[in-house]
Design a protein around this motif. Structure first.
Motif, short mmCIF file in Angstrom:
data_model
loop_
_atom_site.label_atom_id
_atom_site.label_comp_id
_atom_site.label_asym_id
_atom_site.label_seq_id
_atom_site.Cartn_x
_atom_site.Cartn_y
_atom_site.Cartn_z
N PHE A 88 0.85 -1.20 0.00
CA PHE A 88 0.00 0.00 0.00
C PHE A 88 0.88 1.25 0.00
O PHE A 88 0.67 2.19 -0.76
CB PHE A 88 -0.90 -0.05 1.25
CG PHE A 88 -1.90 1.06 1.36
CD1 PHE A 88 -2.42 1.70 0.24
CD2 PHE A 88 -2.37 1.48 2.62
CE1 PHE A 88 -3.37 2.72 0.36
CE2 PHE A 88 -3.30 2.49 2.74
CZ PHE A 88 -3.79 3.12 1.61
N ALA A 137 2.85 1.40 -3.48
CA ALA A 137 2.04 1.66 -4.68
C ALA A 137 1.24 2.95 -4.61
O ALA A 137 0.99 3.57 -5.64
CB ALA A 137 1.11 0.48 -4.93
N ASP A 138 0.81 3.34 -3.41
CA ASP A 138 -0.11 4.47 -3.33
C ASP A 138 0.31 5.57 -2.35
O ASP A 138 0.44 6.72 -2.74
CB ASP A 138 -1.52 3.97 -2.94
CG ASP A 138 -2.06 3.00 -3.96
OD1 ASP A 138 -2.37 3.42 -5.07
OD2 ASP A 138 -2.13 1.80 -3.64
N LYS A 146 3.05 7.95 -3.12
CA LYS A 146 2.80 8.80 -4.30
C LYS A 146 1.95 10.00 -3.92
O LYS A 146 2.19 11.10 -4.34
CB LYS A 146 2.07 8.01 -5.38
CG LYS A 146 2.98 7.07 -6.12
CD LYS A 146 2.26 6.48 -7.31
CE LYS A 146 3.04 5.27 -7.78
NZ LYS A 146 2.18 4.23 -8.28
N TRP A 147 0.92 9.75 -3.11
CA TRP A 147 -0.03 10.82 -2.78
C TRP A 147 0.44 11.66 -1.60
O TRP A 147 0.04 12.80 -1.46
CB TRP A 147 -1.44 10.24 -2.52
CG TRP A 147 -1.90 9.37 -3.64
CD1 TRP A 147 -2.26 8.07 -3.56
CD2 TRP A 147 -1.98 9.71 -5.03
NE1 TRP A 147 -2.58 7.58 -4.80
CE2 TRP A 147 -2.42 8.57 -5.73
CE3 TRP A 147 -1.73 10.88 -5.77
CZ2 TRP A 147 -2.61 8.53 -7.10
CZ3 TRP A 147 -1.92 10.85 -7.15
CH2 TRP A 147 -2.35 9.69 -7.79
N ALA A 193 -8.13 -1.58 -8.27
CA ALA A 193 -6.89 -1.16 -7.59
C ALA A 193 -5.74 -1.02 -8.60
O ALA A 193 -4.91 -0.13 -8.49
CB ALA A 193 -6.53 -2.15 -6.50
N GLY A 240 -5.56 2.56 -8.28
CA GLY A 240 -4.87 2.54 -6.99
C GLY A 240 -5.86 2.36 -5.85
O GLY A 240 -7.08 2.38 -6.05
N ARG A 241 -5.31 2.19 -4.64
CA ARG A 241 -6.20 2.03 -3.47
C ARG A 241 -6.65 3.42 -3.01
O ARG A 241 -5.93 4.40 -3.22
CB ARG A 241 -5.47 1.32 -2.34
CG ARG A 241 -4.97 -0.06 -2.69
CD ARG A 241 -3.97 -0.48 -1.65
NE ARG A 241 -3.30 -1.73 -1.92
CZ ARG A 241 -2.27 -1.88 -2.74
NH1 ARG A 241 -1.82 -0.86 -3.44
NH2 ARG A 241 -1.68 -3.05 -2.87
N ASP A 242 -7.79 3.46 -2.38
CA ASP A 242 -8.37 4.72 -1.93
C ASP A 242 -7.68 5.16 -0.62
O ASP A 242 -7.62 4.39 0.33
CB ASP A 242 -9.87 4.46 -1.68
CG ASP A 242 -10.62 5.73 -1.42
OD1 ASP A 242 -9.98 6.74 -1.09
OD2 ASP A 242 -11.86 5.70 -1.53
N VAL A 243 -7.13 6.38 -0.60
CA VAL A 243 -6.44 6.82 0.62
C VAL A 243 -7.30 7.71 1.51
O VAL A 243 -6.79 8.35 2.42
CB VAL A 243 -5.09 7.53 0.30
CG1 VAL A 243 -4.11 6.58 -0.33
CG2 VAL A 243 -5.31 8.77 -0.55
#
Ligand code: FAD
Ligand code: NAI
Length: 508
Positions: free
Chosen positions: A227, A230-231, A234-235, A498, A502-505
């Motif tokens: 997680f 990948a996500d 980045k965010w 996903a 991507g996964r929801d943050v």
């Protein structure tokens, strides 16, 4: 000509598959009328809606008994994919199957009570139940009498009485646990990013400690690091330097049930992923901000260490549920059993009659896994179906004996005798059902970085493999094992979602 035939064949296959899918969906949405309960039949009470009980229900001929299912959870949960729900890789509803759907497709009506069994009186043959949900009616405690009882209540989280565990950590057993973890991950991240947060505090908040190096702990640690890679980073690039996962294990290595090469492979994968593994480290105390652990050094000396954390996930295995512990204390034959209800080779609870136990609450010398629980449930369904058939044939035998005794002619007597012999043959065949035998298909675990490890039983031997191909195998195996077509479609959809977005943050 070849192309024409290929086209026709493809078209026919397409039409066939669409027809099968349409029929399956129609069948799912339009269950047939069910037979009403027959008061002359025995009452079979089944506790729990987990792997053991649902596997039993799947194969049980419900027309043979008045079946009552009692569980605080009105759904079946596909636990192998639960660690993926903690990061939003899979949405929790995708791995839940409503028990009402399962029961509505049975031939005869099955009653379901959403309640917890609080006490079992094996002598009076009564289960005491309590509605622990938020909405309560005028009656929320009552009792359910039974002729036969199957206990499939699973196990609770082991804490070994360690101070502070229940108050400060998240477990990973139920849907609520996964949701709590998912929320806490984002809470820790956002709190760490709060204005003027001190560097030490940022470090603590972004440190996740996972206690227990069994498959639950390893899979969760792998999912969380995925997680982040990948996500999250980045965010929220500001967390890059401080985000960290540590896996704490009391034994000298993680995944003790896997072969040595897969343990080494897991440890090296974790190293590549920057997940720290702290073996020979036993947690002794937990506070709201740190754990205290006893670390065994290579020279054998022991040292106390304090490890700060933002999120603590506790995955140290199973403990016996209170309702089971209470029953065990009342049965002298269970005196020496510690890990659950001791059962015989037919899964009958030792020291009782007409009470069986399946899954994690039963001790039958197998590991507490879904694989064992589902095989036990299926075995018990065959056993209960056979017992009902045997009873019907025995009644028929009694009737035929009377017919034979009252027969007026030699011809009628011989006809009855022929039927008696046929019944006896059937009865012998039914009663041949052997004891429960577990067939181990292997162990599988996801370790993160799109890698999995697998110890698969193959002929007389064992195949150990780890890596990306094993990960693809892990995915296809669990997708095919999902309870229903609906679950399979939803899980496949979540994976695709996903991959694309991507996964929801967002928290919540
Ligand atoms: P459960 O499936 O836990 O079901 C127990 C049922 O009883 C539940 O419906 C519960 O609500 C109900 N219940 C609880 N208390 C009461 C009460 N007082 N009265 C009535 N009902 C009650 N095993 C594998 O083989 N492969 C895997 O990949 C795997 N992955 C896992 C991942 C995770 C995160 C976890 C936690 C476990 C995993 N397992 C796996 C282990 C597997 O889930 C268990 O061994 C299995 O669920 C045991 O089945 P069970 O029917 O005994 O209990
Ligand atoms: P587990 O019992 O397999 O592992 C718990 C680990 O915690 C042990 O290695 C133990 O040494 C460690 N531990 C206990 N107390 C500790 C302490 N105070 N400090 C540090 N470490 C401590 O538990 P898990 O992983 O929850 O699994 C439960 C059951 O479910 C097992 O039978 C497992 O096989 C099964 N399961 C299978 C999976 C799979 O096949 N992929 C996935 C998840 C669970």
């Amino acid at each position: 000509r070849f192309l024409r035939w290929t086209w026709r064949l493809t078209w026919l296959t397409g039409v066939g598959l669409t027809g099968v899918l349409a029929y399956s969906i129609f069948h799912l949405r339009h269950p047939a009328e069910q037979m009403e309960p027959d008061p002359s039949k025995k009452t079979l009470v089944i506790l729990g809606t987990g792997w053991g009980s649902v596997s039993l229900l799947k194969k049980l001929d419900t027309e043979n008994y008045n079946v009552i299912v009692i569980s605080p959870r009105n759904y079946f949960l596909f636990t192998p994919l639960l660690p993926s729900c903690t990061t939003g890789m899979i949405e929790h509803r995708s791995i839940m199957e409503p028990i009402r759907n399962i029961l509505r497709h049975k031939k005869a009506t099955v009653k379901f009570y959403e309640a917890e069994a609080t006490k079992i009186d094996h002598e009076k043959r009564v289960v005491y139940i309590s509605d622990d949900s938020e909405v309560k009616g005028e009656i929320s405690h009552t009792e359910v009498p039974f002729d036969m009882l199957v206990i499939g209540v699973g196990a609770e989280n082991a804490t070994f009485g360690i101070e502070g565990v229940r108050e400060n950590s998240c477990f990973l057993k139920e849907v609520d646990d996964a949701q709590k973890i998912r929320k806490s991950i984002m809470d820790c991240v956002e709190t760490a990013m709060f204005k003027d947060q001190a560097p030490e505090e940022v470090k603590r908040l972004l440190h996740t400690v996972v206690v227990g190096g069994g498959p639950t702990g390893v899979e969760f640690a792998g999912e969380l690091q995925d997680f982040f890679n990948a996500d999250l980073k980045k965010w929220i690039p500001d967390i890059k330097e401080n985000f960290h996962v540590t896996l704490v294990e009391a034994l000298p290595n993680v995944l003790p049930m896997f072969s040595k090469q897969l343990i080494d492979y897991t440890e090296s994968t974790f190293k590549e992923e920057s997940i720290t593994i702290r073996t020979k480290t036993m947690v002794k105390k937990v506070t709201d901000k740190h754990i205290e652990a006893e670390v065994t050094r290579p020279d054998g000396t022991k040292e106390r260490e304090i490890i700060p954390y933002g999120l603590l996930v506790w995955a140290t295995g199973n403990a016996v549920r209170p309702v089971v512990r209470d029953l065990m204390s009342k049965i002298p034959a269970q005196k020496n059993s510690r890990r659950g209800l001791a059962v015989n080779e037919y899964l009958v609870v030792n020291g009782t009659e007409n009470i069986w136990a399946v899954g994690d609450c039963a001790v039958a010398n197998y590991a507490p896994t879904a694989q064992v629980a589902s095989q036990e449930g299926t075995f018990l369904a065959h056993l209960l179906n056979s017992m009902a058939k045997a009873e019907t044939i025995e009644n028929e035998l009694k009737r035929l004996s009377d017919v034979q005794a009252q027969a007026k002619s030699e011809e009628d007597r011989n006809a009855a005798l022929g039927e008696i012999r046929e019944c006896q043959r059937q009865l012998r065949r039914i009663k041949q059902i052997g004891p429960f035998q577990y067939s181990h298909q292997g162990s599988l675990a996801y370790i993160g970085k799109e890698r999995a490890v697998a110890d698969i039983s193959w002929w007389a031997g064992n195949i150990a493999s780890g890596g990306t191909l094993t990960y693809l195998f892990w995915r296809s195996a669990y997708l095919s094992m999902c309870f229903s077509t609906r679950n399979r479609v939803l899980v496949a959809f979540d994976w695709t979602k996903a991959l694309l977005f991507g996964r929801d943050v967002s928290r919540e």
